[in-house]
Design an enzyme around this catalytic site. Structure first.
Site, PDB file in Angstrom:
ATOM      1  N   HIS A   1      35.993  43.909  34.617  1.00  0.00           N
ATOM      2  CA  HIS A   1      36.137  44.735  35.811  1.00  0.00           C
ATOM      3  C   HIS A   1      36.598  43.946  37.022  1.00  0.00           C
ATOM      4  CE1 HIS A   1      33.986  47.827  33.529  1.00  0.00           C
ATOM      5  NE2 HIS A   1      34.440  48.670  34.417  1.00  0.00           N
ATOM      6  N   GLY A   2      36.361  42.674  37.067  1.00  0.00           N
ATOM      7  CA  GLY A   2      36.809  41.920  38.221  1.00  0.00           C
ATOM      8  C   GLY A   2      36.416  40.465  38.158  1.00  0.00           C
TER       9      GLY A   2
END
Length: 484
Positions: A328-329
């Site tokens: 996700h990041g």
């Protein structure tokens, strides 16, 4: 080009009309036209990154054939699979994680008392959608390796599969067994799927503009100034963020699925009313389905899944959630978010409660949920919402500071909208949204599924009116998951 932009409102009908016109003249050119439209769509952000999509396409097209040729020689087949993994994950790793790992390494050295004299980070632009299309092409090679799929000999169809614009930049992350096979077959226009697609697009735009974008300014204000607000406001902020991120991402998925229907393509469902889940395992069967199934098929099961010892299965679950968080990041906040969900999921798994709700929904055989189900849903929603403090915060310091504010600053104060709008309107909006979603909870593909044409017409009018009423040109209209 955003789905909720004027440019897309002009782009989509033009592509739709030309696509079906091409079908009348030369059906085999449909996929070539799709590739062209998709590359134009993507280049609206930055044409320089089109080469990455083309590279990933070419690599997995060739690798898929080579794996299939060597299936009887697992060593050679695995070597070709590694080519795909290194190429796709190498692209993803460099553009998305290079600076993160360099900064983390330098921070670790500083903690040990060593300081390097210069920075080794680079000014790297994250290509939109790279986390999605690299996983999609990589799954094609994995499926051939595991004998689930035969490689295609149609490069044009494969290129259209990789670049199909409705789901190119934020999913759903499709499998070749679904999307590629549809692209390889001739398609003819059908009114019913196209009509259903337009309804999904309308509902997706409503969720994005009316739910997500209207709550965004308040969420941004509270998370940016969490130290100035009491616990009641901090709780409100993260609850509104749960509504925001769901409206934003599921709204995108609805628009993507609806748009694909206009072109005779059925994409997989990506959200199935996750906030009505009765435990965390059910939540992950309903939230971002294309990603959770990707990790199950290509990470969890190859690690041994649940067919191994309990201890090893727990380890496999932890790996999946930690990697999912990192997907996700490039931030430790996402790793903590993934780890927190692992801690929530593992007890459910050990108690053998992770598969009990696979074939039912809350209130399955009744109009209203039971008291027990209401308690289960509220508990699950509360735990998932708490985890989103890590998801939304810029740093771990901010996340723990936000949590500390909830736990120590016990006050109840009325929150004031940053520009003075009435908060009661937003509370009513969220309640009505929950009630309506509960009403349609058994059919995520048809949000206006009512027998009465009068009821449907009234709903269309109300939804369109709400979109016009809540539309705010001053709000950042980009989708949250574009950053991933």
């Amino acid at each position: 080009m955003l789905f909720n932009s004027v440019q897309f409102a002009l782009f989509l009908p033009m592509v739709f009309l030309c696509y079906w016109a091409v079908n009348q003249i030369r059906p085999k050119a449909q996929n070539l036209f799709l590739i062209g439209a998709s590359y134009i769509f993507y280049s609206w952000w930055d044409w320089r990154f089109l080469g990455l999509i083309a590279f990933s396409t070419a690599v997995d097209y060739v690798v898929g054939k080579r794996i299939y040729i060597h299936l009887d020689n697992r060593k050679k087949a695995k070597a070709w699979l590694m080519v795909s993994a290194i190429a796709n994950l190498g692209l993803l790793g460099f553009f998305k994680y290079y600076n993160f790992f360099v900064d983390s390494f330098l921070d670790g050295l500083r903690a040990l008392g060593y300081t390097l004299g210069s920075s080794y980070t680079l000014n790297i632009i994250l290509p939109v959608g790279i986390s999605f299309y690299t996983f999609q092409t990589l799954s094609y090679s994995f499926d051939i390796y595991y004998r689930r799929l035969k490689p295609t000999t149609n490069f044009v169809a494969f290129a259209a599969f990789v670049s199909f614009f409705p789901q190119l930049v934020a999913g759903p992350i499709e499998r070749a067994s679904n999307l590629l096979h549809q692209i390889e077959r001739p398609r003819v226009f059908q009114y019913k799927p196209a009509s259903d697609g337009l309804k999904l697009i309308l509902w997706g735009v409503f969720k994005k503009l009316v739910i997500a974008d209207s709550l965004a300014p308040m969420v941004d204000d509270i998370f940016a100034n969490y130290g100035a607000y009491p616990s009641s406001t901090l709780i409100l902020g993260v609850v509104m963020f749960s509504f925001q991120v769901y409206g934003d991402f599921s709204g995108y998925s609805d628009i993507a699925i609806g748009t694909a229907k206009l072109f005779g393509i059925e994409l997989m469902s990506n959200f199935r009313f996750p906030h009505f889940s009765r435990n965390v395992a059910e939540y992950w069967q309903r939230w971002h389905v294309s990603l959770s199934t990707w990790f199950r098929h290509y990470v969890y099961i190859p690690l041994g899944g649940s067919r191994v010892s309990k201890r090893r299965a727990v380890f496999n679950i932890a790996v999946v959630f930690l990697v999912s968080g990192l997907w996700h990041g490039a931030n430790w906040t996402f790793v903590f978010w993934g780890g927190f969900h692992a801690l929530l999921f593992i007890p459910v798994f050990l108690l053998k409660r992770n598969r009990i709700y696979m074939d039912s929904v809350v209130g399955q055989n009744s109009y209203l949920p039971s008291i027990k189900e209401i308690g289960q849903v509220l508990l699950t929603f509360g735990l998932v919402t708490f985890s989103r403090i890590f998801f939304r915060s810029s740093t771990l310091t901010d996340a723990f500071g936000y949590i500390q504010g909830i736990c120590t600053n016990f006050q109840i104060e009325a929150y004031t909208h940053p520009v003075g709008y009435r908060m009661i309107d937003y509370y009513i909006l969220m309640v009505l949204f929950v009630v309506y979603e509960y009403r349609i909870r058994k059919n995520e593909r048809n949000p206006f599924h009512f027998k009465s044409p009068v009821v449907r017409f009234v709903l269309y009018v109300l939804v369109i009116f709400a979109i016009l009423l809540f539309y705010d040109d001053g709000v950042n209209r980009s989708f949250i998951y574009f950053q991933f």
